[in-house]
Design a protein around this motif. Structure first.
Motif, PDB file in Angstrom:
ATOM      1  N   ARG A  64       0.832  -1.213   0.000  1.00  0.00           N
ATOM      2  CA  ARG A  64       0.000   0.000   0.000  1.00  0.00           C
ATOM      3  C   ARG A  64       0.862   1.257   0.000  1.00  0.00           C
ATOM      4  NH1 ARG A  64      -4.077  -1.396   4.561  1.00  0.00           N
ATOM      5  NH2 ARG A  64      -4.262  -3.550   4.002  1.00  0.00           N
ATOM      6  N   ALA A  65       1.943   1.240   0.773  1.00  0.00           N
ATOM      7  CA  ALA A  65       2.828   2.403   0.818  1.00  0.00           C
ATOM      8  C   ALA A  65       3.507   2.629  -0.532  1.00  0.00           C
ATOM      9  CB  ALA A  65       3.876   2.221   1.912  1.00  0.00           C
ATOM     10  N   VAL A  66       4.026   1.567  -1.128  1.00  0.00           N
ATOM     11  CA  VAL A  66       4.703   1.682  -2.423  1.00  0.00           C
ATOM     12  C   VAL A  66       3.702   2.081  -3.510  1.00  0.00           C
ATOM     13  CG1 VAL A  66       5.925   0.363  -4.199  1.00  0.00           C
ATOM     14  CG2 VAL A  66       6.557   0.107  -1.814  1.00  0.00           C
ATOM     15  N   SER A  67       2.517   1.526  -3.457  1.00  0.00           N
ATOM     16  CA  SER A  67       1.481   1.834  -4.440  1.00  0.00           C
ATOM     17  C   SER A  67       1.049   3.300  -4.356  1.00  0.00           C
ATOM     18  CB  SER A  67       0.282   0.913  -4.226  1.00  0.00           C
ATOM     19  OG  SER A  67      -0.725   1.191  -5.145  1.00  0.00           O
ATOM     20  N   ALA A  68       0.898   3.803  -3.136  1.00  0.00           N
ATOM     21  CA  ALA A  68       0.511   5.208  -2.966  1.00  0.00           C
ATOM     22  C   ALA A  68       1.594   6.136  -3.506  1.00  0.00           C
ATOM     23  CB  ALA A  68       0.246   5.493  -1.494  1.00  0.00           C
ATOM     24  N   ALA A  69       2.855   5.802  -3.248  1.00  0.00           N
ATOM     25  CA  ALA A  69       3.957   6.620  -3.757  1.00  0.00           C
ATOM     26  C   ALA A  69       3.981   6.593  -5.285  1.00  0.00           C
ATOM     27  CB  ALA A  69       5.288   6.134  -3.190  1.00  0.00           C
TER      28      ALA A  69
END
Length: 120
Positions: A64-69
């Motif tokens: 989720r963190a990588v996807s949001a970035a």
């Protein structure tokens, strides 16, 4: 009539879900299935990933963190592209030569074009 549920997702399907190539390598690694390309025999085989594995990865906090970035980077890129299509670069709009007085190509300078001389 029974509904057929997909068991695997292709890389194109992952891209449609917002995955980048780096995210695929990082969170999924090697594909679960390799199948010949359906329309181009000389193309590389399709890489297919199990739906359960994809959904499990998508539920993870790291994903989720990588996807949001990645989504933020993509949005900034598209904003810059749209802005560039609407507005000329600032220095060009003011009439200033962006290459400076000494730099540039022949197109930037006053050049007299003469027809080629005829040979005798």
């Amino acid at each position: 009539m029974t509904e057929r549920r997909r068991t695997h997702i292709s890389v194109a399907g992952l891209r449609a879900r917002g995955w980048t190539p780096r995210m695929v390598r990082r969170f999924l690694g090697e594909p679960d299935l390799l199948r010949p390309h359906p329309s181009v025999r000389s193309a590389p085989p399709l890489r297919l990933y199990a739906v359960e594995r994809v959904e499990a990865a998508e539920r993870g906090d790291a994903f989720r963190a990588v996807s949001a970035a990645a989504a933020r980077r993509s949005a900034r890129t598209w904003t810059a592209v749209r802005r560039g299509l609407r507005e000329p670069p600032g220095r060009w709009a003011s009439g200033e030569n962006p290459l400076g007085a000494a730099g540039g190509t022949a197109d930037d300078q006053d050049v007299v074009h003469r027809p080629p001389e005829e040979s005798p």
